[in-house]
Structure formats: structure tokens, C-alpha cells
Design an enzyme around this catalytic site. Sequence first.
Site, PDB file in Angstrom:
ATOM      1  N   ASP A 177       0.857  -1.183   0.000  1.00 18.27           N
ATOM      2  CA  ASP A 177       0.000   0.000   0.000  1.00 18.27           C
ATOM      3  C   ASP A 177       0.895   1.236   0.000  1.00 18.27           C
ATOM      4  O   ASP A 177       2.054   1.167   0.418  1.00 18.27           O
ATOM      5  CB  ASP A 177      -0.924   0.015   1.223  1.00 18.27           C
ATOM      6  CG  ASP A 177      -2.195   0.822   0.985  1.00 18.27           C
ATOM      7  OD1 ASP A 177      -3.265   0.213   0.810  1.00 18.27           O
ATOM      8  OD2 ASP A 177      -2.110   2.067   0.969  1.00 18.27           O
ATOM      9  N   ASP A 198      -7.088  -4.355  -5.607  1.00 19.07           N
ATOM     10  CA  ASP A 198      -8.320  -3.738  -5.091  1.00 19.07           C
ATOM     11  C   ASP A 198      -8.077  -2.239  -4.903  1.00 19.07           C
ATOM     12  O   ASP A 198      -8.060  -1.731  -3.781  1.00 19.07           O
ATOM     13  CB  ASP A 198      -8.711  -4.405  -3.769  1.00 19.07           C
ATOM     14  CG  ASP A 198     -10.107  -4.027  -3.313  1.00 19.07           C
ATOM     15  OD1 ASP A 198     -10.818  -3.332  -4.062  1.00 19.07           O
ATOM     16  OD2 ASP A 198     -10.491  -4.418  -2.190  1.00 19.07           O
ATOM     17  N   CYS A 224     -14.025  -0.161  -8.095  1.00 14.45           N
ATOM     18  CA  CYS A 224     -15.158   0.428  -7.377  1.00 14.45           C
ATOM     19  C   CYS A 224     -15.604   1.730  -8.033  1.00 14.45           C
ATOM     20  O   CYS A 224     -16.288   2.544  -7.412  1.00 14.45           O
ATOM     21  CB  CYS A 224     -14.814   0.649  -5.907  1.00 14.45           C
ATOM     22  SG  CYS A 224     -13.415   1.756  -5.625  1.00 14.45           S
TER      23      CYS A 224
END
Length: 383
Positions: free
Chosen positions: A241, A287, A327
Site C-alpha cells: 500500500d 483492489d 469500485c
Amino acid sequence: MPSDHPISAATMKPGEDRRVLRGHRWVYRNEIHAITPVPPDGGLVDIYSAEKRFIGRGYYQQSGGIAARIFSSHQETPDRSFWEKRLRRALALRETLYPGEAVYRWIFGESDQLPGLIVDRYGDMAVAEFESPFYRQHLEHLVEAIRSLSAVCSVYVRQRNHAPEWYGPPVERVTFSIGNLWGSFQPERTQKTGLFLDQRSNWPLIRPFSAGAAVLDGHCYHGWWGLHAALGGAVTITACDTSSAALEQARENARLNGVEDRFQFEECPVETLLANASRQFDVIVLDPPALAKNRTHVKPAMNRYIEINTLALRNLRPDGILITASCSHFVDDHLFEEILKRAAYKARRRVSVLAWRGASPDHPVLLAMPETSYLKCVMLRVE
């Protein structure tokens, strides 16, 4: 407190009411013929067709393309009983979906007849997020309903252009369980409402393919894909991340579940890690956050999705698994499928779809509003 401003009346232009009559909950500014009196931001407004037929009641937005968001097909007053009824109905669904559990998205905006409002519950704490002054005007009733219907003691309220605030005792760190995994986070240091619970039903997809596997959890945030991989028997989990705070929390969650020895944490873009990887993985998860927040972002977002998925496909061992998600509402199913086809072609890998999923059921999709369907989560087998 509720406003004393009179309820305004907005008349739609001829022919512009069909979408709203079919159940869509937004009225766009260019669809309105007249509105009297002009309401304040967050003020109540009744919507009428050009033929003066009542359509619904909502709240007004002074800026942006959406002029009103409808919360009722009746002329309901948002009093104490209104909020209790809305939250009780939404709670009944979540308690049916997750019996005996206390972590879920309690309110999902338009789908729960409270447009623009998000409420997530984490045991005895809840996080509420909204933009409109409508919710601030009725915050006392909202918080009261949350507390009276559940064991929630503290509500953390986030509103754009306002400092976050606590209703009830402040919570430095909340600890909770989802299934047989433990997690925690610090509400004042996390993004949005805490976890990205829309992937909750998809996390277990990784387990059957994790036994003995080397897993890359790209865009790991708090590490829930990696935790499920560990539960499935993964040998090594690389959690990647760009946020040091997210990695710190992912490390804490690994510790809570006794699997920190299987995790390696990397603070960098997943593209950088994949471009310089010295080994291949058995399972990769992509993701990312929303890359296309409006229509003008679709083309650059498409290029970036192709780039990261191509890199992932090139770094998978034969018969490896790629779980990849978007998303972004503006990247629909058809476009995301095209993105994955192009990535597979560029990577020269033959790819099969094992699962194509949406958001968890505590994010119900309102059929009349495609905007409430936004998440694509695809599991691919890569030869």
C-alpha cells in the site's frame, strides 16, 4: 435542529419525470421547470410532475447537477419516528444477513431511503458520513435512533467541510470480529467510515486457492484479503500500500490474528512492486481505490487499470489466481470486461473467469438506480 423554512415545491419539465417515477431518487437541476420558494441547502422540497402530480419528498442541494435527492414517495415529516422507522427497517435486513454479528453497513444511502447517508456499525461504535446539511439538521434524531435500536454507545460523524465529531464517548481504537477473524482501527486516523465493507462477501473467495501459496495483496489497506489468505493456509503474504497508516493497521490486524510472521509489508505503489518483482506469485489481489470519479476520468482510469492488470498477469505462476476489482461506477461491467481482455492480450496469458461479483448484500442495489451498483470483483484463473 430541523429548519423552520417552509417546504418548497419543485415542478419538473414535461417528459422529465419518467426516470423518477420509475424509482430513481435524484432530480437533476436541468429537469426542473420551477421551484418556489427557493429552499436553503438541505431544505425540504416536494417534487411534482409537469401535470402537478406529487412524485416524492426530498432535500435540496444548492450546488452541483443534482438539485434534489428524494427520500420518500409520501409527504413524510423527518421527525423522530421517521428516523427510527428507516433505521429499524435497514437493521432488520443486516441482522438477517449477519445473525449474531455486529459489523455491517447499516445504511447504504438511496438503497435504504436515506440518500447520501452512510452508516457503518462496528460493535458498540458507529460511523456516519454525509455531505448535506439536511442530515446535520436532523443529527439528534439520527444518533438517537442508532443508539436506541442497537448496543452502539458512540457515533463518529463525518461531514464534508466540517470537523469530525463524536456523539458519545470518543473511541481511540475499536476492536471487532468478522466471522472468525479479528480486526481493529482508529476512527480518527482511518479513511471514510473505517473498512471497505463492500468486499466483505468477496474476501473468502481467496481462501481455497491460498493453501501453500505466495500471495500479493495489492492496495491492501487494512489487510483483510491477506488475512483471509492466511486463514486459507498461505505461506507468504506480501501486503502492499502507499499509505503508511494503512500498513500500520494491516500489521496490527495480522498480529491480532497471530499470523504476522507470514506477512511482509511494502510501502509503495503496486505497479512499482510488480514491475520490479524478483519472483512470481500464486495469487494476486488488485483492489484499488476509485480511479474514475467522474466521466472525464474514464479514459485515464481505463489505461491505468489495463497497466496494473497486465503487470499482475505477467507476475502470476501458471494456473495462478488474479482477484481484481474496480469500485468506479463510471467503469461499468462491460468496460471492465474489455479492460481485462486487453490486459490478458498484452500479458499474453490465457484467462478464465471463475467468479464475477458485486458488493456485499449490506450494500443492496436499487434496481431503478444503476448508481447504487458500482463494485466489480472478478476472480480469474491464469494459464
